[in-house]
Design an enzyme around this catalytic site. Sequence first.
Site, PDB file in Angstrom:
ATOM      1  N   ASP A 168       0.786  -1.333   0.096  1.00  0.00           N
ATOM      2  CA  ASP A 168       0.037  -0.034  -0.008  1.00  0.00           C
ATOM      3  C   ASP A 168       0.870   1.325   0.085  1.00  0.00           C
ATOM      4  OD1 ASP A 168      -2.683  -1.096   2.212  1.00  0.00           O
ATOM      5  OD2 ASP A 168      -2.672  -0.604   0.093  1.00  0.00           O
ATOM      6  N   GLU A 193      -5.145   7.389  -0.060  1.00  0.00           N
ATOM      7  CA  GLU A 193      -5.635   6.545   1.261  1.00  0.00           C
ATOM      8  C   GLU A 193      -4.712   6.557   2.369  1.00  0.00           C
ATOM      9  OE1 GLU A 193      -6.822   2.586   0.485  1.00  0.00           O
ATOM     10  OE2 GLU A 193      -8.038   2.498   2.200  1.00  0.00           O
ATOM     11  N   ILE A 258      -3.786   0.545  -3.189  1.00  0.00           N
ATOM     12  CA  ILE A 258      -4.127  -0.908  -3.473  1.00  0.00           C
ATOM     13  C   ILE A 258      -5.846  -0.751  -3.059  1.00  0.00           C
ATOM     14  CG2 ILE A 258      -4.123  -3.315  -2.771  1.00  0.00           C
ATOM     15  CD1 ILE A 258      -1.283  -3.150  -2.540  1.00  0.00           C
ATOM     16  N   ASP A 259      -6.355  -0.908  -4.165  1.00  0.00           N
ATOM     17  CA  ASP A 259      -8.078  -1.220  -3.877  1.00  0.00           C
ATOM     18  C   ASP A 259      -8.313  -2.508  -3.891  1.00  0.00           C
ATOM     19  OD1 ASP A 259     -10.515  -0.412  -3.675  1.00  0.00           O
ATOM     20  OD2 ASP A 259     -10.844  -0.685  -5.960  1.00  0.00           O
ATOM     21  N   THR A 261      -7.728  -4.757  -0.742  1.00  0.00           N
ATOM     22  CA  THR A 261      -6.635  -5.210  -0.032  1.00  0.00           C
ATOM     23  C   THR A 261      -7.078  -6.692   0.424  1.00  0.00           C
ATOM     24  OG1 THR A 261      -7.048  -3.148   0.915  1.00  0.00           O
ATOM     25  CG2 THR A 261      -5.771  -4.589   2.215  1.00  0.00           C
ATOM     26  N   SER A 378     -12.569  -5.008  -5.586  1.00  0.00           N
ATOM     27  CA  SER A 378     -11.811  -3.697  -6.016  1.00  0.00           C
ATOM     28  C   SER A 378     -12.455  -3.183  -7.342  1.00  0.00           C
ATOM     29  CB  SER A 378     -10.605  -3.980  -6.143  1.00  0.00           C
ATOM     30  OG  SER A 378     -10.169  -4.672  -7.618  1.00  0.00           O
TER      31      SER A 378
HETATM   32  N1  LIG Z   1     -17.665  -1.932   5.690  1.00  0.00           N
HETATM   33  C1  LIG Z   1     -17.228  -1.478   4.323  1.00  0.00           C
HETATM   34  N2  LIG Z   1     -18.520  -1.327   3.720  1.00  0.00           N
HETATM   35  C2  LIG Z   1     -18.221  -1.000   2.372  1.00  0.00           C
HETATM   36  N3  LIG Z   1     -17.111  -0.881   1.674  1.00  0.00           N
HETATM   37  C3  LIG Z   1     -15.810  -1.021   2.356  1.00  0.00           C
HETATM   38  C4  LIG Z   1     -16.216  -1.387   3.726  1.00  0.00           C
HETATM   39  N4  LIG Z   1     -15.112  -1.709   4.465  1.00  0.00           N
HETATM   40  C5  LIG Z   1     -13.983  -1.183   3.440  1.00  0.00           C
HETATM   41  N5  LIG Z   1     -14.620  -0.953   2.304  1.00  0.00           N
HETATM   42  C6  LIG Z   1     -14.202  -0.456   1.036  1.00  0.00           C
HETATM   43  O1  LIG Z   1     -14.407  -1.316  -0.156  1.00  0.00           O
HETATM   44  C7  LIG Z   1     -13.313  -1.614  -0.636  1.00  0.00           C
HETATM   45  C8  LIG Z   1     -13.058  -2.961  -1.599  1.00  0.00           C
HETATM   46  O2  LIG Z   1     -13.734  -2.834  -2.798  1.00  0.00           O
HETATM   47  P1  LIG Z   1     -14.850  -4.009  -2.927  1.00  0.00           P
HETATM   48  O3  LIG Z   1     -15.698  -3.746  -1.681  1.00  0.00           O
HETATM   49  O4  LIG Z   1     -15.433  -3.315  -4.352  1.00  0.00           O
HETATM   50  O5  LIG Z   1     -14.202  -5.099  -3.057  1.00  0.00           O
HETATM   51  S1  LIG Z   1     -14.233  -6.378  -2.187  1.00  0.00           S
HETATM   52  O6  LIG Z   1     -15.081  -6.144  -1.090  1.00  0.00           O
HETATM   53  O7  LIG Z   1     -12.861  -6.498  -1.786  1.00  0.00           O
HETATM   54  O8  LIG Z   1     -14.748  -7.537  -2.875  1.00  0.00           O
HETATM   55  C9  LIG Z   1     -12.208  -1.164   0.268  1.00  0.00           C
HETATM   56  O9  LIG Z   1     -11.004  -0.550  -0.357  1.00  0.00           O
HETATM   57  P2  LIG Z   1      -9.654  -0.946   0.100  1.00  0.00           P
HETATM   58  O10 LIG Z   1      -9.612  -0.468   1.563  1.00  0.00           O
HETATM   59  O11 LIG Z   1      -8.679  -0.091  -0.672  1.00  0.00           O
HETATM   60  O12 LIG Z   1      -9.409  -2.453  -0.042  1.00  0.00           O
HETATM   61  C10 LIG Z   1     -12.627  -0.330   1.050  1.00  0.00           C
HETATM   62  O13 LIG Z   1     -12.409   1.265   0.803  1.00  0.00           O
HETATM   63 MG   LIG Z   2     -10.270   0.841  -1.835  1.00  0.00          MG
END
Ligand SMILES: Nc1ncnc2c1ncn2[C@@H]1O[C@H](COP(=O)(O)OS(=O)(=O)O)[C@@H](OP(=O)(O)O)[C@H]1O
Ligand SMILES: [Mg+2]
Length: 471
Positions: A168, A193, A258-259, A261, A378
């Site tokens: 990240d 982020e 890193i989207d 994670t 992501s």
């Molecule tokens: N509680 C909750 N509700 C909704 N969304 C959240 C939540 N927690 C995290 N995140 C955000 O979701 C990002 C990951 O994207 P996705 O949800 O599309 O992918 S997945 O859940 O990994 O399948 C993830 O991005 P990254 O943190 O960069 O991985 C978060 O920003």
């Molecule tokens: Mg993200």
Amino acid sequence: MLWRHYLVVFGGMRSGQLVVFGGASPSSNRFPYLIAGISPPTSLSTIDFQIWYHMCKAGRGQCGRALHSLESRWEMVSITAVARLVHLNSSIKRSNPNLLSTTKPLFTLKSSSPVSVNSSIAMSYDDQLIAAKKAASLAARLCQKVQKGLLQSDVQSKSDKSPVTVADYGSQVLVSFVLQRELPSQAFSLVAEEDSRDLRKEESQETLRRITKLVNDTIANDGTYNVSPLSEADVLTIIDCGTSEGGSNGQHWVLDPIDGTKGFLRGDQYAIALGLLDEGKVVLGVLACPNLPLESIRSQDQHALNKAGCLFSAQLSCGTYMESLDGSPPVKVHVSDTEDPEEASFFESYEAAHSSHSLSGAIAKKLGVKAPPVRIDSQAKYGALSRGDAAIYLRFPNKGYREKIWDHAAGYIVIAEAGGVASDAGGKPLDFSKGRYLDLDTGIIVTNRKLMPALLKAVQDSLKEQALPSL
Ligand SMILES: Nc1ncnc2c1ncn2[C@@H]1O[C@H](COP(=O)(O)OS(=O)(=O)O)[C@@H](OP(=O)(O)O)[C@H]1O
Ligand SMILES: [Mg+2]
């Protein structure tokens, strides 16, 4: 200036009409196009605008792409252009790079209302797009290296977040570093982020050392930048370039280093997501998706599915393109154009905690979607949707969750420029001008323009049903 890398168009306003005097892609018969118009200019002072389209590599594909974006820009300023492109293979001479026009009118351009030609047409983000692609590609290389080590490591458990942390931060440093190197004359504001707070703690020294080495190794292996290695202090400073609040004024880069994670940890999908806001609007976006197959994920061909690593890029009014992270030529992509929900399949988050699977299931059923959900992590979902791997993306986080702009900015324009539309669950466009968060209280839905009305109705009906107390 390398003339052969530019398409040049000259024009001006005459009696309220936009007139293209002429233009040429000069000096090389590899660009055998001439655009010409009425009233050849008698002197340079009659030229109100000049558009130079930068083409990175010589070749007809790039020329076609530049012309496409030219047309889109005219649409943007409400001008109907009827253009004839004249193939002048034989007449463009290397010795005559400034071939401006012919006396014969080859163009008719009508302006329905007075337009601000200079401001609209001059707006190009070509340089930023090139820098963004370079930045995301380099960051992807770092992430791939870390993920490979992570998957090979015997001691790695899913609960150990440290490799993610290293990747990240490393990704954020590289993106910030490359953007500033590539665009030295531009003011730099980054909404990202990560920040350096945790890394400055005593117990993070080893992590900081690893990040610094990773970043320096990646820059050295790439070989583009002849710089002395970054120190740990440099790394901390560069990470903190990402603390901008964004907003509706000026330009701001928006980065999720890193989207996805959790997908990264599982060895599944993740993305390096980089967008650019200008006056609160997303004007370009790049998604590097190292694990996304180059072919549709619906492909049955296992061999094709093994070839992965996609780079999606979009610029306002210029379309969305996909290329491989290894550097294949970009190809234009378009969202699925299906109008029939029975033919549509839909994406949702892999993680049930990020988006209600039961609500998306109910919406899909109401709409008439037959296929089961496809769950991937992501913003790779936006990328895959932009090339038609599925027709719909549904996202319904728990109430109270605040969406961050870096989780959607790049994906939003990748979809819009591929002919799709992303909105909140009430059909309103997403608003990226409010700072680090999107102001939403429902969810996010994405599809093509034809399916959107039916999808909106299914969403609204399902939300109403969900709100009713169960009998
Ligand atoms: N509680 C909750 N509700 C909704 N969304 C959240 C939540 N927690 C995290 N995140 C955000 O979701 C990002 C990951 O994207 P996705 O949800 O599309 O992918 S997945 O859940 O990994 O399948 C993830 O991005 P990254 O943190 O960069 O991985 C978060 O920003
Ligand atoms: Mg993200």
